[in-house]
Design an enzyme around this catalytic site. Sequence first.
Site, PDB file in Angstrom:
ATOM      1  CD  GLU A   1      -3.450  -0.544   2.126  1.00 20.77           C
ATOM      2  OE1 GLU A   1      -3.183   0.232   2.921  1.00 20.77           O
ATOM      3  OE2 GLU A   1      -4.550  -0.815   1.706  1.00 20.77           O
TER       4      GLU A   1
ATOM      5  CG  HIS B   1       9.030 -29.121   1.118  1.00 18.15           C
ATOM      6  ND1 HIS B   1       9.781 -30.363   0.819  1.00 18.15           N
ATOM      7  CD2 HIS B   1       9.633 -28.773   2.226  1.00 18.15           C
ATOM      8  CE1 HIS B   1      10.689 -30.433   1.846  1.00 18.15           C
ATOM      9  NE2 HIS B   1      10.633 -29.427   2.631  1.00 18.15           N
TER      10      HIS B   1
ATOM     11  CE  LYS C   1     -11.303   1.091   2.496  1.00 23.82           C
ATOM     12  NZ  LYS C   1     -10.941   2.039   3.385  1.00 23.82           N
TER      13      LYS C   1
HETATM   14  O1  PA5 Z   1      -3.639   1.124   5.972  1.00 21.18           O
HETATM   15  C1  PA5 Z   1      -4.596   1.548   5.829  1.00 21.18           C
HETATM   16  O2  PA5 Z   1      -5.056   2.698   5.902  1.00 21.18           O
HETATM   17  C2  PA5 Z   1      -5.918   0.648   5.319  1.00 21.18           C
HETATM   18  O3  PA5 Z   1      -5.482  -0.526   5.339  1.00 21.18           O
HETATM   19  C3  PA5 Z   1      -6.851   0.744   6.666  1.00 21.18           C
HETATM   20  O4  PA5 Z   1      -6.266   0.436   7.749  1.00 21.18           O
HETATM   21  C4  PA5 Z   1      -8.140  -0.268   6.490  1.00 21.18           C
HETATM   22  O5  PA5 Z   1      -8.571   0.225   5.007  1.00 21.18           O
HETATM   23  C5  PA5 Z   1      -9.107   0.177   7.481  1.00 21.18           C
HETATM   24  O6  PA5 Z   1      -9.576   1.358   7.473  1.00 21.18           O
HETATM   25  P1  PA5 Z   1     -10.021   1.763   8.760  1.00 21.18           P
HETATM   26  O7  PA5 Z   1      -9.327   1.641   9.895  1.00 21.18           O
HETATM   27  O8  PA5 Z   1     -10.476   3.425   8.536  1.00 21.18           O
HETATM   28  O9  PA5 Z   1     -11.279   1.058   8.996  1.00 21.18           O
END
Ligand code: PA5
Length: 476
Positions: free
Chosen positions: A295, A324, A438
């Site tokens: 990310e 393996h 989303k």
């Molecule tokens: O790293 C990030 O920002 C995302 O993976 C969020 O943690 C994830 O989308 C969950 O978001 P939220 O904490 O707003 O529910």
Amino acid sequence: MPQEQISLYYKNVLADVIGDEHGITGAQFEDVAAQTSPLITRLNAQKKAGETPYRNLPFRTDIAGDVKELAEQVKADCDTLVVLGIGGSALGNIALQTALNPYMYNIDDKQRRGPGLFVFDNVDPAQLASFFDGLGDKLDRTVFNVISKSGRTAETASQFLYVRDLLLNKLGSDAISRHIIATTDENAGTLRTIVEEEGYRSLVVPDGVGGRFSVLSAVGLFSAAMCGIDIDALLAGAAEMDERASCEDFSKNPAAINAAINYHFYNRGKIISVIMPYSYALKDMADWYRQLWAESLGKSTSLDGKQVFVGPTPVKALGTTDQHSQVQLYREGPNDKLFTFLQVEDFGRDITIGPAPGCASELDFLAGKKLSTLLNSEKLATEYALLEDKRPCLTVNFPKVNAYTVGQFICLFEVTTSFAGALFNIDTYNQPAVELGKEATFALMGKPGSDKSGRPYKQFADEIRSRMNTDEQFLV
Ligand code: PA5
């Protein structure tokens, strides 16, 4: 406080070891070191200016204090702790639990130092239904920690609404605030509004700390503290690494060196980054790392607005299991990977291999040896085999896996990610590409109103359905 230090071993990426075509030569190393060195000063300045608040987390004794106080209040009435969250609101919790509590923690009361822990980072109905079937009448002694910075993530919100309704129906309206603890933004967001309205106990996701950098905040610390993990040692380890990762001397800075090597190899066609712990305890650290790396570094646009489409693809493997399964590809497939092994010197426990029966004398060589010796020999053997095929290998060495060394590891890879993002010249801390999926989910689930571009969700849902309609012609 333990003083063990994890270390990064990078000899086996050098051209001296695997040759000029696939290794990094002295001149190339100097070149990437020269690119990275000024970034140490830049990152240190950003930290000082409060622009990377995740780097303050190891020093936030106030957060650890709030977490421990709440854990003390809750523990006595809690046999099962359930974390509801996804992505950065779950992966760190899972990783800490696997790393720092025994394998049989949830099953064997004698091995437990707190409530049983379940982290649901999905909305699979069969999984959740089975869990609640199993929980049965133990709901009364179950606490739900719903973690969502935004409060509007469909998965977490849905889990939360289900649990809230269950508590309401089974235990009555008073029970909701006793059984739900929310971890969310301090002031804003849907979950914060509910907290205020319904009077839940809550913890804070600090401002400016994105999910994947939040494990050392209340997000990861609460379930850890509840389950007996020494969160002070975790933070102390991270603080110790933060100091090493701030060192202005490139040659002494493990995060800068790690990022520089990863950046160099990415630009030389090693676009896949395999992380391979030789330790069951560290296996979920690899999941946590995958999100952090993917990310943070997978970006289409550079900070100066150019289309770059960069990002190493993180891949998780587990030694010896994946020897393996994957190693055939890793040795004979494309030489497009940089390997990072996680190796443990002292597992804290050991098992001695028993004698071979008389009819199987070919197994005698194993008898009397330790499983830790076998596991580490297999790591050495696999790395040796990869080097024979000129595949670059890094190793992070853990003297032991404990809260202090795990804290160091978390900080090492978080700061490495910041260095790597700076080298790629991208925004490390956003994730714009996650949004479309989303928003599309909101549309398909019938959310009223419009998406961020002003398109009504209803129209958006129709567009998605017509485009995604199954075309029978291609169904076999
Ligand atoms: O790293 C990030 O920002 C995302 O993976 C969020 O943690 C994830 O989308 C969950 O978001 P939220 O904490 O707003 O529910």
